[in-house]
Scaffold this motif. Structure first.
Motif, mmCIF file in Angstrom:
data_model
loop_
_atom_site.group_PDB
_atom_site.id
_atom_site.type_symbol
_atom_site.label_atom_id
_atom_site.label_comp_id
_atom_site.label_asym_id
_atom_site.label_seq_id
_atom_site.Cartn_x
_atom_site.Cartn_y
_atom_site.Cartn_z
ATOM 1 N N GLU A 23 0.734 -1.245 0.081
ATOM 2 C CA GLU A 23 0.073 -0.153 0.071
ATOM 3 C C GLU A 23 0.914 1.124 0.115
ATOM 4 O OE1 GLU A 23 -2.772 -0.143 3.223
ATOM 5 O OE2 GLU A 23 -3.540 -2.042 2.521
ATOM 6 N N LYS A 24 1.611 1.381 1.028
ATOM 7 C CA LYS A 24 2.617 2.703 1.133
ATOM 8 C C LYS A 24 4.054 2.345 0.547
ATOM 9 C CE LYS A 24 3.873 6.047 4.597
ATOM 10 N NZ LYS A 24 5.064 6.318 3.794
ATOM 11 N N TRP A 25 4.504 3.392 -0.439
ATOM 12 C CA TRP A 25 5.544 3.353 -0.980
ATOM 13 C C TRP A 25 6.719 3.872 -0.239
ATOM 14 C CZ3 TRP A 25 5.710 0.161 -5.100
ATOM 15 C CH2 TRP A 25 4.611 -0.126 -5.587
ATOM 16 N N ALA A 26 7.667 3.006 0.206
ATOM 17 C CA ALA A 26 8.917 3.473 0.944
ATOM 18 C C ALA A 26 9.634 4.157 -0.142
ATOM 19 C CB ALA A 26 9.589 2.110 1.692
ATOM 20 N N ASN A 27 10.143 3.447 -1.294
ATOM 21 C CA ASN A 27 10.657 4.285 -2.433
ATOM 22 C C ASN A 27 9.719 4.281 -3.323
ATOM 23 O OD1 ASN A 27 13.871 2.727 -1.907
ATOM 24 N ND2 ASN A 27 13.066 4.644 -0.861
ATOM 25 N N ASP A 28 9.326 5.562 -3.964
ATOM 26 C CA ASP A 28 8.393 5.972 -5.010
ATOM 27 C C ASP A 28 8.923 6.647 -6.277
ATOM 28 O OD1 ASP A 28 6.027 6.092 -6.150
ATOM 29 O OD2 ASP A 28 5.189 7.379 -4.846
ATOM 30 N N GLY A 29 9.646 5.566 -7.093
ATOM 31 C CA GLY A 29 10.048 6.134 -8.456
ATOM 32 C C GLY A 29 11.535 7.021 -8.139
ATOM 33 N N ILE A 30 12.480 6.110 -7.367
ATOM 34 C CA ILE A 30 13.778 6.981 -7.588
ATOM 35 C C ILE A 30 14.553 6.417 -8.671
ATOM 36 C CG2 ILE A 30 15.845 6.944 -5.984
ATOM 37 C CD1 ILE A 30 13.973 6.914 -3.799
ATOM 38 N N THR A 31 15.288 7.639 -9.316
ATOM 39 C CA THR A 31 16.148 7.541 -10.402
ATOM 40 C C THR A 31 17.473 8.171 -10.038
ATOM 41 O OG1 THR A 31 14.405 7.018 -11.860
ATOM 42 C CG2 THR A 31 16.942 7.971 -12.881
ATOM 43 N N LEU A 32 18.485 7.399 -10.201
ATOM 44 C CA LEU A 32 19.623 8.262 -9.711
ATOM 45 C C LEU A 32 20.971 7.519 -10.800
ATOM 46 C CD1 LEU A 32 20.066 7.422 -5.754
ATOM 47 C CD2 LEU A 32 19.536 9.726 -7.131
ATOM 48 N N ARG A 33 21.882 8.369 -10.904
ATOM 49 C CA ARG A 33 22.953 7.961 -11.719
ATOM 50 C C ARG A 33 24.409 8.468 -10.982
ATOM 51 N NH1 ARG A 33 24.856 7.381 -17.373
ATOM 52 N NH2 ARG A 33 26.751 8.440 -17.525
ATOM 53 N N ILE A 34 25.370 7.627 -10.803
ATOM 54 C CA ILE A 34 26.499 8.145 -10.254
ATOM 55 C C ILE A 34 27.700 7.198 -10.983
ATOM 56 C CG2 ILE A 34 27.714 8.001 -7.957
ATOM 57 C CD1 ILE A 34 24.999 7.206 -6.437
ATOM 58 N N GLU A 35 28.850 8.185 -10.826
ATOM 59 C CA GLU A 35 29.994 7.880 -11.670
ATOM 60 C C GLU A 35 30.942 7.473 -10.633
ATOM 61 O OE1 GLU A 35 30.865 10.661 -14.689
ATOM 62 O OE2 GLU A 35 28.810 10.181 -15.659
ATOM 63 N N PRO A 36 32.041 6.796 -11.329
ATOM 64 C CA PRO A 36 33.255 6.487 -10.637
ATOM 65 C C PRO A 36 34.016 7.792 -10.078
ATOM 66 C CG PRO A 36 33.466 5.176 -12.449
ATOM 67 C CD PRO A 36 32.091 6.207 -12.693
ATOM 68 N N GLY A 37 34.568 7.941 -8.590
ATOM 69 C CA GLY A 37 34.932 9.148 -8.390
ATOM 70 C C GLY A 37 34.100 10.129 -7.728
ATOM 71 N N GLU A 38 32.649 9.909 -7.757
ATOM 72 C CA GLU A 38 31.736 10.861 -7.326
ATOM 73 C C GLU A 38 31.371 10.484 -5.730
ATOM 74 O OE1 GLU A 38 28.393 13.023 -9.650
ATOM 75 O OE2 GLU A 38 28.353 11.196 -9.905
ATOM 76 N N VAL A 39 31.197 11.369 -4.935
ATOM 77 C CA VAL A 39 30.748 11.185 -3.809
ATOM 78 C C VAL A 39 29.265 11.648 -3.671
ATOM 79 C CG1 VAL A 39 30.968 11.723 -1.315
ATOM 80 C CG2 VAL A 39 32.966 11.540 -2.746
ATOM 81 N N PHE A 40 28.337 10.939 -3.732
ATOM 82 C CA PHE A 40 26.942 11.542 -3.858
ATOM 83 C C PHE A 40 26.241 11.554 -2.360
ATOM 84 C CE2 PHE A 40 22.626 10.682 -4.998
ATOM 85 C CZ PHE A 40 22.378 11.376 -5.851
ATOM 86 N N GLY A 41 25.665 12.531 -2.050
ATOM 87 C CA GLY A 41 25.160 12.439 -0.886
ATOM 88 C C GLY A 41 23.534 12.102 -1.102
#
Lengths: 316, 258
Positions: A23-41
């Motif tokens: 019923e409830k969405w804990a994640n609701d359509g998350i899209t991310l892209r991370i490259e090597p060397g990146e620090v992503f918060g």
């Protein structure tokens, strides 16, 4: 024209949805892209869905739908491979009560597939970098929460996988060693490791991450570099008023933007030309006994964060 | 060190053995403060059963002594895998360290086998002391034969897998603790391990024909005595079925992603 060199691999999450109860969405359509060397918060309030997200990446939870790929490998279909491609520091304390600090780091490196001599050298390097020498031979049961957290961090990166996921790595760590930890996280980026950093500490993250996403209620509400997220606030200053408990909310002038109400603190932003009027208004509230204190300061990423994630946002 | 390229997927026998070695080391180190205490408790409890029964009943016939001795050994082998193991695992689930272990890049089967080796190491001193106590105190002759080796390994493996299976399959880890407590009573008091099944009510004796505890006692008795154990082949078959079922349930519950 400057051509951009294609990264050797990328980590991608596409339209990820997760529901525990259907019923409830804990994640609701998350899209991310991370490259090597990146620090992503990955920032967001408690219950926003950050930990649910990273647990799906390392194969502890199965997504309801969506894809997670690293270098083209499907991490959802092959959770065993996912665990090899991700080094994960969970929020819970690492179980090292009976381990000496150097034993825990070394053995973690060996379990992660590192060569004995390389892991040993890297262990000493991390003990040195994080200033853990005095606890080198101390059992985990005798360590403070902060030192134990640092050891957990060292265990995670002693032989880092391409993607390192750190869930609240600075919890309980003292300010001096926290700085060392952030420096070490930055160096992971230099080693071409991609880092996902889950944190509540917006101010520290602002200085250390290349890009970030703010998650709230399972959705990405903002994503970009710290500068790009603050761009809308460039000419604004923050006027924060600590209201007297029990009094009614004051009426706001039209030129003052209410951002959030956190407890008795009313957070507003004001454009530079309106600052004198804003200060007069705040002083007036103190005179009337409506406010106890006020403060004017530069806007930060925290203001963006609070605005985007505070439920009790005050309509302007 | 650079992670710009993605390392090859590790798999195969070498990877498994490497992981097994490292995880066994991890488990031994992790429990090194608890391990000596557990071993002493095992020695005291198995030896205590053997000597204590003599005090309780006075002169015991040799066959009864052998029953008690082999029963004490079996109880020790069972409890470490089915009772003590799940209690530790439930604590790990509550504290979150089970999740840490689950996220490590190792085959789950290697981690479970490391756990079994630890159980085996824990019970061995208790077995030796119980057998010594029986020989010295009652002057009975044990007939230790080679089948004791596969019997001990199978019983510890089976008990460990049953323990792991229910420790992870039960959703609430606090319930796991309650089940472990309940099983202590079942194993100690209501299983034909240290006494013949004929002493139980018929319905319970019939149930034990298909439960694993009596069969565990039979295969251990077969390896330690001469002619005291009956229907040994059947006992191995029952144990094999239970172990296979427990392996299947443990694999499912360990690999499950909610």
């Amino acid at each position: 024209m400057v051509s951009r060199i294609a990264p050797p691999w990328v980590f991608e999450i596409d339209d990820l949805r997760k529901s525990y109860d259907g019923e409830k969405w804990a994640n609701d359509g998350i899209t991310l892209r991370i490259e090597p060397g990146e620090v992503f918060g990955l920032l967001g309030p408690n219950g926003a869905g950050k930990t649910t997200l990273v647990k799906q990446v390392v194969g502890l939870l199965a997504p309801t739908s969506g894809t997670i790929e690293l270098g083209g490998y499907d991490l959802v279909a092959d959770p065993d491979h996912a665990r090899q491609l991700c080094s994960y520091l969970p929020q819970a304390p690492v179980p090292i009560e009976s381990f000496k600090v150097h034993e825990a780091i070394e053995l973690a490196g060996r379990i992660r597939g590192g060569e004995k001599s390389t892991v040993r050298a890297r262990t000493e390097e991390l003990i040195d970098d994080l200033e853990l020498e005095e606890w080198r031979d101390t059992l985990g049961a005798k360590l403070s929460g902060g030192v134990r957290r640092l050891v957990g961090f060292a265990m995670t990166i002693v032989h880092p996988a391409p993607l390192v996921i750190l869930d609240e790595p600075t919890n309980d760590v003292d300010p001096r060693r926290r700085r060392l930890l952030w420096e070490r996280i930055r160096r992971l980026g230099d080693e071409e490791v991609a880092v996902i950093l889950v944190t509540h500490n917006v101010l520290e993250a602002e200085k250390s991450v290349d890009r970030l996403a703010i998650i709230d209620d399972g959705r990405t509400v903002a994503e970009g570099t710290p500068s790009s997220l603050k761009a809308a606030d460039r000419d604004l200053l923050r006027l924060q008023v600590m209201l007297t408990p029990g009094v009614d909310d004051p009426a706001l002038p039209a030129w003052l933007r209410a951002e959030a109400r956190v407890g008795n603190t009313l957070v507003t932003t004001v454009s530079e030309p309106d600052v004198p009027a804003g200060l007069d208004w705040a002083q007036g509230l103190m005179t009337e006994g409506v406010a106890e204190e006020y403060a004017l300061g530069a806007t930060s990423l925290e203001d963006v964060y609070v605005r985007l994630t505070t439920v009790e946002a005050v309509a302007s | 060190m650079t992670a710009a390229t993605i390392p090859a997927r590790r798999s195969g026998v070498d990877h498994w053995l490497d992981a097994f070695g490292n995880l066994t080391r991890w488990q031994v180190t992790r429990l090194r403060r608890l391990l000596p205490i557990t071993m002493v408790v095992q020695v005291l409890s198995t030896t205590g059963i053997v000597i204590g029964m003599g005090l309780l009943y006075g002169d015991l016939p040799p066959e009864r002594v052998l029953y008690l001795t082999t029963g004490a050994v079996t109880i020790s082998l069972i409890t470490v895998g089915i009772v003590m193991g799940p209690q530790i695992l439930s604590q790990e689930r509550i504290s979150g360290s089970a999740e840490y272990m689950a996220a490590l890049p190792v085959p789950r089967s290697a981690a479970t086998m490391g756990w079994m080796v630890l159980n085996l190491v824990t019970v061995l001193p208790g077995i030796v002391s119980a057998l010594l106590a029986a020989t010295l105190r009652y002057d009975v002759e044990l007939a230790v034969s080679w089948p004791i080796v596969p019997a001990v390994v199978l019983v510890v493996f089976g008990a460990t897998m049953v323990g792991v299976a229910y420790a992870y399959a039960i959703p609430n880890p606090r319930t796991v603790n309650a089940v472990a407590q309940l099983l202590i009573f079942v194993v100690f008091g209501f299983s034909p391990i240290a006494y013949p099944a004929e002493q139980l009510p018929d319905w319970l004796a019939s149930a034990h024909r298909w439960l694993p505890f009596e069969s565990m006692a039979v295969v251990i008795r077969d390896g330690l005595t001469d002619g005291l154990a009956t229907e040994v082949g059947r006992a191995y078959a029952v144990l094999a079925i239970w172990t296979a079922a427990a392996v299947a349930l443990a694999s499912w519950s360990l690999g499950r992603r909610p």
